[in-house]
Design an enzyme around this catalytic site. Structure first.
Site, PDB file in Angstrom:
ATOM      1  N   CYS A   1       0.831  -1.222   0.000  1.00 44.42           N
ATOM      2  CA  CYS A   1       0.000   0.000   0.000  1.00 44.42           C
ATOM      3  C   CYS A   1       0.862   1.268   0.000  1.00 44.42           C
ATOM      4  CB  CYS A   1      -0.906   0.037   1.230  1.00 44.42           C
ATOM      5  SG  CYS A   1      -1.798  -1.488   1.548  1.00 44.42           S
TER       6      CYS A   1
ATOM      7  N   HIS B   1      -5.944   2.017   5.585  1.00 41.49           N
ATOM      8  CA  HIS B   1      -6.546   1.176   4.545  1.00 41.49           C
ATOM      9  C   HIS B   1      -7.261   0.031   5.249  1.00 41.49           C
ATOM     10  CE1 HIS B   1      -7.225  -1.335   1.151  1.00 41.49           C
ATOM     11  NE2 HIS B   1      -6.204  -2.154   1.347  1.00 41.49           N
TER      12      HIS B   1
ATOM     13  N   HIS C   1     -10.121  -3.378   4.975  1.00 38.07           N
ATOM     14  CA  HIS C   1     -10.859  -4.338   4.150  1.00 38.07           C
ATOM     15  C   HIS C   1     -12.234  -4.571   4.787  1.00 38.07           C
ATOM     16  CE1 HIS C   1      -7.313  -6.428   1.823  1.00 38.07           C
ATOM     17  NE2 HIS C   1      -7.271  -5.099   1.740  1.00 38.07           N
TER      18      HIS C   1
ATOM     19  N   GLU D   1     -27.050  11.779  10.954  1.00 38.75           N
ATOM     20  CA  GLU D   1     -26.254  12.590  11.883  1.00 38.75           C
ATOM     21  C   GLU D   1     -24.746  12.354  11.744  1.00 38.75           C
ATOM     22  OE1 GLU D   1     -27.239  15.018  13.624  1.00 38.75           O
ATOM     23  OE2 GLU D   1     -25.703  15.350  15.153  1.00 38.75           O
TER      24      GLU D   1
ATOM     25  N   HIS E   1     -12.883  -4.533  -2.559  1.00 44.28           N
ATOM     26  CA  HIS E   1     -11.594  -4.562  -1.865  1.00 44.28           C
ATOM     27  C   HIS E   1     -11.668  -3.875  -0.493  1.00 44.28           C
ATOM     28  CE1 HIS E   1      -6.942  -3.824  -2.324  1.00 44.28           C
ATOM     29  NE2 HIS E   1      -7.293  -3.840  -1.059  1.00 44.28           N
TER      30      HIS E   1
HETATM   31  C1  LIG Z   1      -5.144 -10.429   2.216  1.00 50.06           C
HETATM   32  S1  LIG Z   1      -3.858  -9.849   1.204  1.00 50.06           S
HETATM   33  C2  LIG Z   1      -4.224  -8.150   1.013  1.00 50.06           C
HETATM   34  C3  LIG Z   1      -3.172  -7.367   0.259  1.00 50.06           C
HETATM   35  O1  LIG Z   1      -3.089  -7.838  -1.049  1.00 50.06           O
HETATM   36  C4  LIG Z   1      -3.520  -5.908   0.235  1.00 50.06           C
HETATM   37  O2  LIG Z   1      -4.818  -5.702  -0.300  1.00 50.06           O
HETATM   38  C5  LIG Z   1      -3.445  -5.240   1.557  1.00 50.06           C
HETATM   39  O3  LIG Z   1      -4.328  -4.526   1.953  1.00 50.06           O
HETATM   40  C6  LIG Z   1      -2.279  -5.390   2.446  1.00 50.06           C
HETATM   41  O4  LIG Z   1      -1.061  -5.371   1.763  1.00 50.06           O
HETATM   42  P1  LIG Z   1       0.303  -5.488   2.580  1.00 50.06           P
HETATM   43  O5  LIG Z   1       1.366  -5.501   1.543  1.00 50.06           O
HETATM   44  O6  LIG Z   1       0.245  -6.759   3.395  1.00 50.06           O
HETATM   45  O7  LIG Z   1       0.351  -4.283   3.503  1.00 50.06           O
HETATM   46 ZN   LIG Z   2      -5.873  -3.993   0.535  1.00 53.39          ZN
END
Ligand SMILES: CSC[C@@H](O)[C@@H](O)C(=O)COP(=O)(O)O
Ligand SMILES: [Zn+2]
Length: 244
Positions: A104, A121, A123, A150, A206
């Site tokens: 990232c 970041h 998920h 709100e 993602h």
């Molecule tokens: C479950 S693997 C997820 C990664 O490919 C990526 O999307 C992520 O968010 C984290 O990347 P990373 O390189 O481990 O910091």
């Molecule tokens: Zn990711």
């Protein structure tokens, strides 16, 4: 600060940059935050992460590790500003042995180049679900919109413009996912340019990147957005519109 020459990095690896008894030091805060984010389902299974800028240093987590088990000694330090590409030109002034920096990194750098002090970041499944619910809208104009809730007041209107109001419409751009995290950088930057007031970009199927002027702002904005995404998914199930 004068950049440290490569030879010197090899010699002592600048370990002092990640050693501090201060819990607010970025090298301590990143592991603490990731432990918390793990409990909220934001960084499970090594996905997601957090990066912090302090003055001309960027603190970055390693790639592919259990983010909730990370320690301060695992943190990379980049001299900022630094080239985003190619990766080998980035000015690392501390590299933990046998680890690679987060994939990232160029996306975090894009947020820091726009003045952020912290970028998160996640998920989060709520973020992913919201991108699926607006899947029909593709292309540069895809965005999630919600109003008259709100918690929207927890999101800034733009830099120096105060916070959104109850009657405002919050808009978060959505970009398409790519096979490799790094390849998202171009479209993330395009979305940042197209929506100069945004503090977040959703990534279809993602997750999300959220940034803020400092750690507290990035965290609370990310929390507010996650609350709104969860609410939006539940509203959708009940057939309720997101925008009045
Ligand atoms: C479950 S693997 C997820 C990664 O490919 C990526 O999307 C992520 O968010 C984290 O990347 P990373 O390189 O481990 O910091
Ligand atoms: Zn990711």
């Amino acid at each position: 600060m004068v950049p440290v020459p490569d030879k010197e990095i090899q010699k002592d690896n600048n370990d002092h940059l990640v050693q501090s008894s201060d819990p607010e030091h970025p090298a301590n805060l990143i592991p603490t935050l990731c432990r918390r984010f793990y409990k909220w389902g934001w960084v499970t299974g090594t996905g997601g992460g957090t990066s912090i800028r302090r003055d001309d240093h960027i603190f970055i987590a390693p790639s592919g590790v259990q983010k909730e088990l990370m320690k301060s000694e695992n943190i990379f330090v980049l001299q900022f500003p630094t080239p985003k590409y190619p990766p080998e030109e980035r000015k690392y002034i501390r590299k933990p042995l046998e680890l690679k920096p987060s994939a990232c990194t160029p996306l975090f750098l894009a947020a820091f180049e726009r003045g952020a002090g912290c970028c998160i970041h996640t998920h989060s499944q709520w973020a992913v679900l919201v991108t699926l619910l607006v899947e029909r809208e593709k292309g540069p104009d895809a965005c999630f919109e919600i109003s008259n809730i709100e918690q929207i007041k927890g999101i800034p209107r733009g830099k120096g413009k105060g916070m959104l109001g109850f009657h405002d419409t919050l808009k978060i751009p959505i970009i398409e996912n790519t096979a490799f995290e790094e390849d998202l950088t171009g479209s993330l930057e395009k979305a940042m340019d197209q929506y100069p007031d945004t503090y977040a970009v959703l990534v279809r199927r993602h997750g999300i990147y959220v940034w803020g002027d400092n750690v507290a702002k990035a965290k609370t904005q990310c929390e507010s957005l996650d609350y709104l995404f969860q609410l939006a998914v539940e509203m959708h199930k009940l057939g309720l519109p997101w925008v009045k």
